[in-house]
Design a protein around this motif. Structure first.
Motif, PDB file in Angstrom:
ATOM      1  N   LEU A  24     -20.810  17.988 -26.496  1.00 49.46           N
ATOM      2  CA  LEU A  24     -20.029  17.619 -25.318  1.00 49.46           C
ATOM      3  C   LEU A  24     -18.719  16.924 -25.698  1.00 49.46           C
ATOM      4  O   LEU A  24     -17.737  16.997 -24.974  1.00 49.46           O
ATOM      5  CB  LEU A  24     -20.856  16.700 -24.405  1.00 49.46           C
ATOM      6  CG  LEU A  24     -21.949  17.408 -23.607  1.00 49.46           C
ATOM      7  CD1 LEU A  24     -22.831  16.399 -22.904  1.00 49.46           C
ATOM      8  CD2 LEU A  24     -21.323  18.355 -22.598  1.00 49.46           C
ATOM      9  N   ARG A  25     -18.754  16.270 -26.841  1.00 51.45           N
ATOM     10  CA  ARG A  25     -17.514  15.590 -27.274  1.00 51.45           C
ATOM     11  C   ARG A  25     -16.528  16.583 -27.888  1.00 51.45           C
ATOM     12  O   ARG A  25     -15.369  16.274 -28.071  1.00 51.45           O
ATOM     13  CB  ARG A  25     -17.851  14.506 -28.300  1.00 51.45           C
ATOM     14  CG  ARG A  25     -18.348  13.217 -27.674  1.00 51.45           C
ATOM     15  CD  ARG A  25     -18.242  12.070 -28.645  1.00 51.45           C
ATOM     16  NE  ARG A  25     -19.099  12.246 -29.782  1.00 51.45           N
ATOM     17  CZ  ARG A  25     -20.381  11.839 -29.842  1.00 51.45           C
ATOM     18  NH1 ARG A  25     -20.917  11.259 -28.795  1.00 51.45           N
ATOM     19  NH2 ARG A  25     -21.098  12.021 -30.918  1.00 51.45           N
TER      20      ARG A  25
ATOM     21  N   HIS B  44     -18.914  23.603 -26.923  1.00 48.91           N
ATOM     22  CA  HIS B  44     -18.804  22.683 -25.798  1.00 48.91           C
ATOM     23  C   HIS B  44     -19.580  23.214 -24.598  1.00 48.91           C
ATOM     24  O   HIS B  44     -20.334  22.475 -23.940  1.00 48.91           O
ATOM     25  CB  HIS B  44     -17.331  22.473 -25.437  1.00 48.91           C
ATOM     26  CG  HIS B  44     -17.144  21.473 -24.346  1.00 48.91           C
ATOM     27  ND1 HIS B  44     -16.958  21.858 -23.037  1.00 48.91           N
ATOM     28  CD2 HIS B  44     -17.155  20.118 -24.352  1.00 48.91           C
ATOM     29  CE1 HIS B  44     -16.850  20.765 -22.278  1.00 48.91           C
ATOM     30  NE2 HIS B  44     -16.961  19.699 -23.062  1.00 48.91           N
ATOM     31  N   ASP B  45     -19.429  24.520 -24.330  1.00 53.91           N
ATOM     32  CA  ASP B  45     -20.184  25.127 -23.229  1.00 53.91           C
ATOM     33  C   ASP B  45     -21.688  25.021 -23.489  1.00 53.91           C
ATOM     34  O   ASP B  45     -22.471  24.801 -22.564  1.00 53.91           O
ATOM     35  CB  ASP B  45     -19.801  26.595 -23.068  1.00 53.91           C
ATOM     36  CG  ASP B  45     -18.443  26.766 -22.394  1.00 53.91           C
ATOM     37  OD1 ASP B  45     -17.846  25.731 -22.022  1.00 53.91           O
ATOM     38  OD2 ASP B  45     -17.989  27.908 -22.246  1.00 53.91           O
TER      39      ASP B  45
ATOM     40  N   ARG C   4     -26.603  19.092 -31.442  1.00 53.80           N
ATOM     41  CA  ARG C   4     -26.817  17.873 -30.660  1.00 53.80           C
ATOM     42  C   ARG C   4     -25.908  17.903 -29.443  1.00 53.80           C
ATOM     43  O   ARG C   4     -24.699  18.100 -29.557  1.00 53.80           O
ATOM     44  CB  ARG C   4     -26.539  16.635 -31.517  1.00 53.80           C
ATOM     45  CG  ARG C   4     -27.611  16.447 -32.596  1.00 53.80           C
ATOM     46  CD  ARG C   4     -27.332  15.232 -33.437  1.00 53.80           C
ATOM     47  NE  ARG C   4     -27.398  14.010 -32.657  1.00 53.80           N
ATOM     48  CZ  ARG C   4     -26.408  13.119 -32.604  1.00 53.80           C
ATOM     49  NH1 ARG C   4     -25.312  13.332 -33.279  1.00 53.80           N
ATOM     50  NH2 ARG C   4     -26.532  12.029 -31.891  1.00 53.80           N
ATOM     51  N   THR C   5     -26.533  17.735 -28.284  1.00 51.42           N
ATOM     52  CA  THR C   5     -25.806  17.890 -27.030  1.00 51.42           C
ATOM     53  C   THR C   5     -24.646  16.906 -26.924  1.00 51.42           C
ATOM     54  O   THR C   5     -23.544  17.269 -26.509  1.00 51.42           O
ATOM     55  CB  THR C   5     -26.774  17.686 -25.845  1.00 51.42           C
ATOM     56  OG1 THR C   5     -27.951  18.450 -26.100  1.00 51.42           O
ATOM     57  CG2 THR C   5     -26.158  18.129 -24.552  1.00 51.42           C
ATOM     58  N   ALA C   6     -24.909  15.673 -27.308  1.00 52.10           N
ATOM     59  CA  ALA C   6     -23.859  14.652 -27.178  1.00 52.10           C
ATOM     60  C   ALA C   6     -22.656  15.025 -28.040  1.00 52.10           C
ATOM     61  O   ALA C   6     -21.494  14.906 -27.611  1.00 52.10           O
ATOM     62  CB  ALA C   6     -24.409  13.292 -27.595  1.00 52.10           C
TER      63      ALA C   6
ATOM     64  N   VAL D 254     -22.773  21.683 -22.504  1.00 58.52           N
ATOM     65  CA  VAL D 254     -22.891  21.555 -21.045  1.00 58.52           C
ATOM     66  C   VAL D 254     -24.214  22.169 -20.581  1.00 58.52           C
ATOM     67  O   VAL D 254     -24.963  21.569 -19.804  1.00 58.52           O
ATOM     68  CB  VAL D 254     -21.700  22.253 -20.354  1.00 58.52           C
ATOM     69  CG1 VAL D 254     -21.905  22.281 -18.842  1.00 58.52           C
ATOM     70  CG2 VAL D 254     -20.399  21.548 -20.706  1.00 58.52           C
ATOM     71  N   LEU D 255     -24.482  23.376 -21.090  1.00 56.32           N
ATOM     72  CA  LEU D 255     -25.704  24.065 -20.674  1.00 56.32           C
ATOM     73  C   LEU D 255     -26.943  23.256 -21.060  1.00 56.32           C
ATOM     74  O   LEU D 255     -27.905  23.165 -20.289  1.00 56.32           O
ATOM     75  CB  LEU D 255     -25.758  25.461 -21.314  1.00 56.32           C
ATOM     76  CG  LEU D 255     -24.737  26.456 -20.749  1.00 56.32           C
ATOM     77  CD1 LEU D 255     -24.632  27.691 -21.627  1.00 56.32           C
ATOM     78  CD2 LEU D 255     -25.122  26.852 -19.324  1.00 56.32           C
ATOM     79  N   LYS D 256     -26.885  22.683 -22.238  1.00 57.11           N
ATOM     80  CA  LYS D 256     -28.044  21.881 -22.664  1.00 57.11           C
ATOM     81  C   LYS D 256     -28.164  20.615 -21.824  1.00 57.11           C
ATOM     82  O   LYS D 256     -29.267  20.164 -21.499  1.00 57.11           O
ATOM     83  CB  LYS D 256     -27.928  21.545 -24.149  1.00 57.11           C
ATOM     84  CG  LYS D 256     -28.058  22.797 -25.013  1.00 57.11           C
ATOM     85  CD  LYS D 256     -27.875  22.518 -26.461  1.00 57.11           C
ATOM     86  CE  LYS D 256     -29.174  22.214 -27.105  1.00 57.11           C
ATOM     87  NZ  LYS D 256     -29.079  22.126 -28.561  1.00 57.11           N
ATOM     88  N   ALA D 257     -27.023  20.046 -21.468  1.00 55.77           N
ATOM     89  CA  ALA D 257     -27.059  18.863 -20.604  1.00 55.77           C
ATOM     90  C   ALA D 257     -27.624  19.211 -19.236  1.00 55.77           C
ATOM     91  O   ALA D 257     -28.204  18.361 -18.559  1.00 55.77           O
ATOM     92  CB  ALA D 257     -25.657  18.281 -20.466  1.00 55.77           C
TER      93      ALA D 257
END
Lengths: 275, 782
Positions: B779-780, B678-679, B774-776, B682-685
């Motif tokens: 994040l989920r 998850h972190d 995959r960032t999405a 976030v970092l990729k986002a």
């Protein structure tokens, strides 16, 4: 600012999350996307953020074809052109508030002094400078979301994306964040909000659309603005010229400069909305 | 399938990386353990079984017939502790000469014993070819001698210069004699007017150790007139000779086995702890569905034991396969028809013990899972507790480093226990690499050192291959020397003649190599002291010093009948030939012994002038020497097959250990990546690029690799320093300092980075996965 042309997104052969969507968002506009669960709101946000790729169609942001970018270019795109605010803040719990805010600048290799000066300015203007050395776990939900907004604005992105920014907040904190976002847009910050919260959409957005089954089911201009014109009404001093980069990402200060609205400090009154 | 079975199967299938790591680590540990146990037990197995079947003699004692009567010797069968005895029988030391060989081409003396039949109560011989000697003129040769049935041997030194025909071959596992003759022939071999020597063979109630055999010998010695006992041979000498080769393997295989077991415990502990830690919520769900704590414990122990069982089976197979070349020699020695193999009980006991270790290791974190309350488990997140490592993170954040690098460097502090486990795993891997590499280099140096027995590029002999159809003849050594001196390309040469002499205070004979000419360049690899520089000095191997109880600086007396010379020991050389019982000296030292130093068994070591091709030189010299009976050939330095086999085994075990260490890192990083996915999202986002993500993950293990290298390299050197002398002991020699001192700066510097290499290689794959996440989706993930 955002041009979406005939975008569809299908996950694993099921019903499309987005179905031939076409949409434009102009610079300075604040577009709120409403809709029930599963209507395609988050998918739309992910496509604009470059977190996902469309099955068909094109997504152009600030002149960049996001759907055609490779991973490294997407990272550069996210650093430079967008800032993201999440429902659950997505702050890194191991980093202090200051370090969280500094992170996008550090990833973009911004000069150290310049980054720290920008972070200090953002924290000051968002009323959380006193918490710079605190860890996010010690802050209220409203304060955490302010930190998230500060982080999103760190690299002066032309576009701010917010996914349910008040979804995890109590009423007071939600109002606080709503006020903050409204002020940002008033100072010219282009925004795309995804929310269930009609009150937030009404207060912040210059235009709202409603998605149902991946299609636009309706569109309104809650603040009585021209949906195609973008920005605040003439004479308010809040409208930014198209393509402009609002100073400090359009963050209004407590004393109303350069924006006109003051902001309540996130004083913890909003409680602690932990993940 | 039961609900528990489904949970276990799903767990094993879902955690593929951990499953593979568990399989490989247990495979490595069990391979080394089965091999080590097999070598320890089975290296002496064929000997012990054959010795027991033959009722082998624990002690073969030679008596002076002038001092003890046959009746007195027969009475020693009633000495306390003796359980069986055979004899007395006459025994002789006779130097034979094969038929057709020229005068002087005698081979070393044979111990020829009187014996009426192959059977008896002690040392029941196996007649492997032909028949037993029944009449005068016949002899039976020991199975390990080069003679064939039908050969005729002349004994020019025996009364009547008899010629004996080999009518059979027989095997004495305890090697009590080299040949046997019937009583009628034995009587004829006794010089007129002399008392013969006698041999008695004994079995004792207690003869399992050298000390027990020495006590038994003392008891026999005390039962006969003083001075009667002239020599005694223990079965343990023969046993040591046949087990020596595989015994050399044991120290390093045991070292790898211990490293492998530690690695297994560590990796399995980390794997199961990680499985429990990352599945806390899942455990809560299982409990809320009605799983009992015992079922949860069983589920998590089974998730470790199932892949470990697969690794154990594979390791047992590999251990048995690798034991084949190592034990090959033992099987051959007794013509058992099959090679010695790892005993079945080891194939059962070692895997069972390994699985028990795995189960106990897995039990600790599994019990933690069993004790978790459902509500705790479902509420606890997977992310590490936020408070850990904050100070370090802040400190590193202030350093002028790219942010992904400083974040990566701080990561280990978020999971101190897991990081410590990772350090320990990489330390073990680094120890394995350091030890394995050092051992390989040492073995190469030992091999090169042993090759110093033939110091020249070309070796010439006084007995070459005869011309087709011509009888064998020996060249005159002086003529050979002249030919060598005249041959273009000769830089220098030395003449080496081998003889057998006695050593005062030592039973039996020792081999002496007498050097004539410039021997200064022909030094063996020295362990201590120096090479001899003139007459009166001798160099000996470690085995000689040990057997005679002497030290450098002492003198030894060499005897040849009534003649003797005294030499000062000036050097200890690396030499394993002749069981370490040999003396190297200037030929002039032996003049007083009256030994022939110009026998046809003379060789010449030749050093060539720079730029001379050894093959061409040898061919040219051979053409010159063949007409006069000599020959020459290049001295090709070939690695010993034992060293090659050891090098291969060491290389394989080292690679396996390093690979398991890398997989341990990979496993830990996979766990870490899962927990921090998850972190990462976030970092990729926020704009972290794939390269920055990889850099962050890699730097998260770089510090661990550096620390592990700093700890592992000295430990590896220490293991090397401890194991190599043990291998030398098993082989019967001390080690030269050059063999031990292999860790020079150009080797240590890259070894120190070996830990980083293991860690980085282990982290590369999960770093790639992290970069591609995959960032999405990330994040989920909550």
């Amino acid at each position: 600012m955002i041009e979406i042309r005939g975008v569809s997104k299908v996950y694993d052969g099921s019903r499309p999350a987005l179905d031939g969507l076409t949409l434009d968002v102009r610079a300075g506009e604040a577009l709120a996307v409403l809709g029930p669960s599963g209507s395609g709101k988050s998918t739309l946000l992910n496509l604009v953020a470059g977190l996902d790729k469309p099955s068909a169609g094109s997504v152009t942001v600030d002149g960049v074809r996001v759907d055609e970018l490779a991973e490294a270019a997407l990272a550069r795109y996210r650093r430079a052109r967008i800032g993201m605010v999440f429902q659950f803040f997505n702050l890194l719990d191991d980093l202090t508030v200051l370090d969280n805010v500094l992170l996008p600048a550090q990833l973009a290799r911004t000069a150290r002094g310049e980054a720290r000066s920008r972070a200090a300015e953002l924290l000051e203007r968002l009323g959380i400078a006193g918490h710079a050395r605190a860890f996010p776990g010690r802050l209220s939900g409203g304060e955490r979301q302010r930190v998230a907004v500060a982080r999103a604005l760190m690299n002066r992105p032309p576009l701010l994306l917010a996914d349910e920014p008040t979804g995890a907040l109590d009423t007071a904190s939600a109002a606080d964040v709503q006020e903050l976002l409204t002020g940002l847009n008033a100072d010219g910050q282009t925004m795309l909000l995804v929310t269930h919260d009609t009150a937030l959409a009404t207060a912040c957005a210059t235009r709202t659309i409603e998605l149902v089954d991946g299609r636009i089911a309706g569109s309104t201009t809650p603040r009585g603005l021209d949906p195609g014109g973008g920005g605040a009404p003439a004479g308010t001093g809040l409208q930014a010229p198209e393509g402009s980069r609002p100073e400090l990402g359009g963050v209004p200060s407590r004393d109303g400069h350069p924006g006109s609205q003051g902001f309540r400090h996130g004083s913890g009154t909003g409680g602690r909305a932990g993940r | 399938m039961s609900a528990l079975g489904k949970v276990v199967r799903a767990g094993v299938g879902r955690r593929r990386v951990q499953t593979v790591v568990t399989v490989l680590t247990t495979m490595m540990a069990v391979t080394a353990s089965v091999l080590a146990a097999g070598l320890i037990v089975e290296s002496s197995g064929p000997f012990d079984r054959a010795f027991a079947r033959q009722h082998g003699a624990h002690l073969a004692v030679r008596f002076d017939g002038a001092k003890a009567t046959p009746a007195q010797l027969a009475a020693t069968a009633r000495v306390r502790g003796v359980t069986a005895a055979a004899g007395p029988g006459r025994v002789f030391s006779l130097r034979p000469r094969p038929e057709g060989a020229p005068e002087g081409a005698d081979i070393p003396p044979l111990t020829v014993a009187e014996r009426a039949a192959a059977g008896g109560s002690v040392d029941v011989l196996d007649v492997t070819q032909g028949r037993w000697a029944a009449a005068a003129g016949e002899m039976v040769a020991a199975a390990n001698t080069p003679f064939r049935v039908g050969d005729t041997l002349a004994f020019p030194d025996a009364p009547g210069r008899p010629r004996l025909t080999v009518v059979g071959k027989a095997r004495s596992v305890g090697r009590t004699a080299d040949a046997w003759v019937a009583p009628a022939q034995a009587a004829a071999l006794v010089p007129p007017g002399t008392a013969p020597a006698y041999q008695m063979l004994y079995r004792f109630a207690a003869a399992d150790t050298d000390a027990q055999v020495a006590a038994d010998r003392a008891a026999v010695t005390a039962a006969v007139p003083p001075g009667s006992v002239t020599a005694a041979g223990s079965y343990r000498t023969a046993r040591h000779l046949v087990t020596r080769e595989s015994a050399v393997y044991v120290p390093f295989v045991v070292a790898f086995g211990v490293l492998g077991l530690c690695m297994s415990v560590l990796v399995i502990s980390v794997v199961v702890s990680g499985a429990v830690g990352s599945a806390t919520r899942r455990i809560g769900i299982l409990k809320s569905l009605g799983f009992t704590p015992a079922q949860v414990v069983r589920a998590y122990v089974a998730q470790a034991v199932i892949p470990a069982a697969v690794g154990t089976i594979l390791g047992t197979v590999c251990g048995n396969l690798l034991a084949i070349p190592a034990l090959h020699h033992e099987g051959d020695a007794f013509d058992t028809g099959t090679d010695a193999t790892v005993p079945l009980w080891i194939d059962i006991a070692v895997p069972a013990a390994a699985l028990a270790v795995v189960a106990v290791t897995a039990l600790v974190p599994a019990l933690r899972a069993g004790r978790l309350r459902a509500i705790e488990a479902t509420v606890l997140g997977r992310a590490p507790r936020a408070g850990r490592g904050r100070a370090v993170r802040r400190l590193l954040g202030r350093l002028p480093l790219p942010r992904p690098v400083s974040m990566g460097l701080a990561t280990p502090f978020a999971h101190p226990a897991r990081s410590a486990g990772m350090v320990a795993g990489v330390v073990l891997g680094t120890v394995g690499i350091t030890f394995g590499l050092g051992l390989g280099l040492s073995l190469d140096r030992i091999d090169a050192g042993l090759e110093r027995r033939s110091p020249g590029a070309v070796e010439a002999h006084t007995m070459g291959r005869p011309e087709p159809g011509a009888p064998p003849k020996a060249a005159d050594p002086d003529a050979v020397a002249r030919a060598i001196a005249a041959q273009p390309g000769t830089r220098r040469y030395v003449r080496i003649t081998r003889s057998e002499v006695g050593v005062a205070g030592l039973s039996g004979s020792v081999a002496v190599s007498a050097y004539s000419g410039d021997a200064s360049w022909a030094s063996y690899e020295m362990i201590s002291g120096r090479w001899f520089t003139g007459p009166g000095e001798a160099v000996v191997p470690s085995g000689f010093l040990k057997t005679t109880g002497t030290r450098l600086g002492d003198t030894v007396t060499l005897t040849n009948g009534a003649r003797h010379v005294t030499l000062r020991l000036v050097g200890e050389a690396l030499d394993l030939s002749d069981e370490g019982r040999s003396v190297l000296t200037d030929a002039r030292s032996l003049t007083a012994l009256g030994l022939r130093t110009d026998t046809p068994m003379t060789r010449f070591a030749i050093d060539l002038a720079p730029g001379t091709d050894a093959r061409s030189y040898a061919d040219g010299l051979d053409r010159v020497l063949r007409p006069i009976g000599g020959g020459a050939e290049p001295d090709e330095q070939e690695s010993s097959p034992v060293v090659i086999a050891m090098d291969s085994l060491i290389g394989m075990l080292t690679l396996l250990l390093a690979a398991v260490a890398g997989l341990g890192v990979l496993n830990a990083i996979v766990l870490d990546t899962r927990e921090r996915v998850h972190d990462l999202g976030v970092l990729k986002a926020l704009g972290m690029s794939p390269r920055q993500t990889v850099a962050m993950v890699i730097t998260s293990v770089a510090g661990i690799g550096l620390v592990a290298g700093a700890i592992g390299v000295p430990l590896g050197v220490a293991v090397h320093s401890a194991v190599l002398p043990s291998m030398g002991d098993a082989a019967g020699t001390r080690m030269p300092s050059s063999v031990l001192a292999v860790y020079d700066a150009p080797l240590v510097a890259p070894l120190l980075l070996g830990g980083v290499a293991i860690a980085v290689l282990g982290a590369l794959l999960p770093a790639g996965w992290a970069a591609r996440t995959r960032t999405a989706t990330a994040l989920r993930t909550e």
